[in-house]
Write a protein that holds these residues in place. Sequence first.
Motif, PDB file in Angstrom:
ATOM      1  N   CYS A  94      -0.964  16.295  42.581  1.00  0.00           N
ATOM      2  CA  CYS A  94      -0.842  16.841  41.216  1.00  0.00           C
ATOM      3  C   CYS A  94      -1.697  16.053  40.238  1.00  0.00           C
ATOM      4  O   CYS A  94      -2.319  16.625  39.336  1.00  0.00           O
ATOM      5  N   LEU A  97      -5.217  17.090  40.695  1.00  0.00           N
ATOM      6  CA  LEU A  97      -5.389  18.431  40.106  1.00  0.00           C
ATOM      7  C   LEU A  97      -5.453  18.352  38.593  1.00  0.00           C
ATOM      8  O   LEU A  97      -6.313  18.967  37.957  1.00  0.00           O
ATOM      9  N   ALA A 101      -8.374  19.469  36.187  1.00  0.00           N
ATOM     10  CA  ALA A 101      -8.076  20.471  35.152  1.00  0.00           C
ATOM     11  C   ALA A 101      -8.508  19.928  33.787  1.00  0.00           C
ATOM     12  O   ALA A 101      -9.086  20.659  32.973  1.00  0.00           O
TER      13      ALA A 101
END
Length: 357
Positions: A94, A97, A101
């Motif tokens: 996460c 990610l 992002a």
Amino acid sequence: MRLPALTRELQVDYTALSLVDAEKNQFRYKLEGYDKGWQEAGTRRQAFYTNLGPGNYRIRVMAANNSGVWNEAGASLDFSVAPAYYQTTWFRGCVVLAFFAALWGLHRYRLHQMARVFNARMEARVGERTRVARDLHDTLLQSFQGVLLKFSTVKYLIHSRSDDAEETLDRYIDQARAAITEGRDAVQGLRSSTVVANDLARAVTSFGQGLTADHAGPDCPELRVFVEGKSQDLPPLVRDEVYKIACECLRNAFRHAHAKRIEVQIGYEPRQFRLRLLDNGKGIDPEVLIAGGRAGHHGLPGLHERAELAGGKLSVWSQLNSGTEIELTIPAAIAYPKPKTRAAKTAGVPSERKRSE
Ligand SMILES: Nc1ncnc2c1ncn2[C@@H]1O[C@H](COP(=O)(O)OP(=O)(O)OP(=O)(O)O)[C@@H](O)[C@H]1O
Ligand SMILES: [Mg+2]
């Protein structure tokens, strides 16, 4: 056995069931998943570990009796240390990610900002051009109209001064007419795009055909224009710069390259607009290429300036006797602005249809 998360320090006690001279028993141990080899513990009956991470482990212990004979099988114990939430794979995934992002977000924000700055600049330019056009119309054209009217009136007063007066008057009238035509052309050029609406390819082709006609003969290069993707309506000022870049590149290729083939590629790609001009001629002199142009000549530097004005990037590749390739790219946000933005941007600039009326 499962130990709780963040168990970093561990003490393992062990012993051997040898009742003959037990003090002389020797030990060695190994924590699989942590140790690379066996640890010689001598007669010590404890193993210590610090800094353990989460994972599966097996502690193995071997002992030797007072005669130095090792029990190779030894004893073992399996256990695991549970990971804390931030040590789990999904959490790390996460984080990665989220990092990408955030990068993507930053990139989008930067593009958005670039487009905003560019649009503001474009609006300022459109405003300035419209102002100059208005001033020209209200001053130059109006005063010339007045002069023309005056001269026409004077014509009625010179019955007494015969031929030469009339001749002079006619000359002035002609001059005034020429000035009005000139002024009108200037206004036209300032207020609107010079390129026929949404048909860059046709405009470039027709300009190229003019050059082909000028260079007619056995050495005249063959010119091809290709369009890739669905033709889009570029903002008028961007279109002007693109068209002028294409024209200068074509002029240069016809004049300097001694090429057999010249190719223009116009690409309406989803992410960017691309204009590429290739020739298979003699290539640009490396010195000129490095200097970015030839002293006293403004074509090549002008290409870069126009590319910047259009919010794009221009690259020039050239090699002696291999030809030249010039590529202009303009990000989609600038080349194909959303309809609402475009409506605001073209406010004050008459459409080409209006212009041609
Ligand atoms: N496609 C080409 N092939 C070979 N040489 C080229 C090409 N384009 C440019 N050059 C070389 O680069 C030089 C600089 O080009 P630039 O367009 O700046 O000037 P110019 O065409 O000579 O004059 P002008 O100021 O009228 O454009 C040219 O004089 C020519 O020698
Ligand atoms: Mg030139």
